[in-house]
Design an enzyme around this catalytic site. Sequence first.
Site, PDB file in Angstrom:
ATOM      1  N   PHE A 180      -2.663  73.317  17.016  1.00 13.06           N
ATOM      2  CA  PHE A 180      -3.868  72.560  17.352  1.00 13.06           C
ATOM      3  C   PHE A 180      -3.531  71.339  18.207  1.00 13.06           C
ATOM      4  CE2 PHE A 180      -6.626  69.025  15.514  1.00 13.06           C
ATOM      5  CZ  PHE A 180      -7.617  69.150  16.472  1.00 13.06           C
ATOM      6  N   ASP A 216       7.406  77.455  20.171  1.00 13.04           N
ATOM      7  CA  ASP A 216       6.604  77.778  18.992  1.00 13.04           C
ATOM      8  C   ASP A 216       7.058  79.114  18.420  1.00 13.04           C
ATOM      9  OD1 ASP A 216       4.243  78.250  17.180  1.00 13.04           O
ATOM     10  OD2 ASP A 216       3.496  76.495  18.241  1.00 13.04           O
ATOM     11  N   THR A 260       2.129  79.212  12.377  1.00 11.26           N
ATOM     12  CA  THR A 260       0.744  78.749  12.240  1.00 11.26           C
ATOM     13  C   THR A 260       0.103  78.486  13.602  1.00 11.26           C
ATOM     14  OG1 THR A 260       1.455  76.434  12.005  1.00 11.26           O
ATOM     15  CG2 THR A 260       1.170  77.710   9.976  1.00 11.26           C
ATOM     16  N   LYS A 292      12.008  72.890   5.812  1.00 10.83           N
ATOM     17  CA  LYS A 292      13.049  73.160   6.808  1.00 10.83           C
ATOM     18  C   LYS A 292      12.687  72.602   8.175  1.00 10.83           C
ATOM     19  CE  LYS A 292      15.153  77.099   7.111  1.00 10.83           C
ATOM     20  NZ  LYS A 292      15.379  78.562   7.234  1.00 10.83           N
ATOM     21  N   GLY A 302      18.558  66.385  18.321  1.00 11.23           N
ATOM     22  CA  GLY A 302      19.773  66.755  19.049  1.00 11.23           C
ATOM     23  C   GLY A 302      19.476  67.090  20.498  1.00 11.23           C
ATOM     24  N   LYS A 319      18.911  63.821  22.283  1.00 11.49           N
ATOM     25  CA  LYS A 319      20.206  63.160  22.484  1.00 11.49           C
ATOM     26  C   LYS A 319      20.959  63.795  23.651  1.00 11.49           C
ATOM     27  CE  LYS A 319      24.530  62.171  19.995  1.00 11.49           C
ATOM     28  NZ  LYS A 319      25.454  63.106  20.660  1.00 11.49           N
ATOM     29  N   TYR A 334       5.269  68.676   2.036  1.00  9.34           N
ATOM     30  CA  TYR A 334       4.864  68.157   3.339  1.00  9.34           C
ATOM     31  C   TYR A 334       5.147  66.661   3.429  1.00  9.34           C
ATOM     32  CZ  TYR A 334       1.890  67.213   7.416  1.00  9.34           C
ATOM     33  OH  TYR A 334       1.408  66.820   8.647  1.00  9.34           O
ATOM     34  N   THR A 388      -7.326  64.379  12.222  1.00  7.85           N
ATOM     35  CA  THR A 388      -7.779  64.630  13.590  1.00  7.85           C
ATOM     36  C   THR A 388      -8.581  65.928  13.607  1.00  7.85           C
ATOM     37  OG1 THR A 388      -5.752  63.571  14.386  1.00  7.85           O
ATOM     38  CG2 THR A 388      -7.009  64.858  15.985  1.00  7.85           C
ATOM     39  N   ARG A 435      -8.618  72.664   6.016  1.00  9.01           N
ATOM     40  CA  ARG A 435      -9.011  71.265   6.162  1.00  9.01           C
ATOM     41  C   ARG A 435     -10.530  71.145   6.187  1.00  9.01           C
ATOM     42  NH1 ARG A 435      -4.272  69.494  10.403  1.00  9.01           N
ATOM     43  NH2 ARG A 435      -4.521  71.656  11.082  1.00  9.01           N
TER      44      ARG A 435
END
Length: 333
Positions: free
Chosen positions: A23, A43, A47, A103, A114, A117, A157, A187, A198
């Site tokens: 989203f 991605d 989800t 994770k 990383g 960086k 979460y 949002t 939601r």
Amino acid sequence: MDAGTGRNERSIRRAVVTGGAGFLGSHLCTELRRREVEVVCLDNFLTGNAGNIEHLIGDPWFRLVQCDVTDYVHVPGDVDLVLHFASPASPIDYLKLPIQTLKVGSIGTLHALGLAKEKGARFVLASTSEVYGDPQVHPQPEDYWGHVNPVGPRGVYDEAKRFAEAMTVAYRGQHGVDTAIARIFNTFGPRMRPYDGRAIPTFIRQALAGEPLTVAGDGSQTRSVCYVSDLVRGILALAWDGHTGPMNIGNPHELSVLQIAQDVVAATGSDSPIEFIDRPVDDPMVRRPDTSLAGRVLDWSPEVSWAEGLERTVAWFRTAVDEDNLETAARHS
């Protein structure tokens, strides 16, 4: 670069957006392309939805890479900005995907940092108002440490994001990575999944289907809801700026959940009744950001009213979410 400086000097030509088909991620990809920034969208579609970025496919300055940032992140070429937005973000998702949520907040953040960086890129972490938990300070300023249950159902979460913040600060301190933390409050807008659990997409879906709107508890708990274009504008203002955060990005206008449901009924012209159900465990009673820091540093404040944003969102749901899409969404929820 000192905090609060540089948003007129920073040159961002190429950006990586993790969770770019989600989203918020998809709206960031769209706005970055509007600003003529080349975008690499990462991605795994756990989800995310390919339909969210379908309008960008074929754009030579947009590249979609299907990958899981908890495995490995490699992007050839220069990168000026990494926006780390990969994560399940709704309760229905992270309750179903607790390990994946932890994770991506830990290993995924490590890999995204990383990458920043390696490339010498600006890094912006999509954190959340959930780091404040069920707050005992209201509204919530950035220096409030929160009231979080680490072993409750929402802990996967909340703690993933709190860990991600700590990792981001550590990379800035130990490796000198140019980082920022954005704490995103509720949002809403087009491209929300109708079955993501939601309140706003759920209420709109129920109202358009003529079903009862299911309000948790007595509906007196409050939320502050920000229209997606305002949120994206705030995130990118922080990206172009040199401020480290944490910085609240959200709308300080507070509404009760019952008021949100009643406004959805009115906006859809539905005759759906309101039905009260049990409140989820650890559901916050209040939620409202103190956005004075964003106002002072970024000269940012929300511009789209709740009524206008709701009208736009309902219009999108009417045209984009037909019965077939609802069935598809249900199968993937």
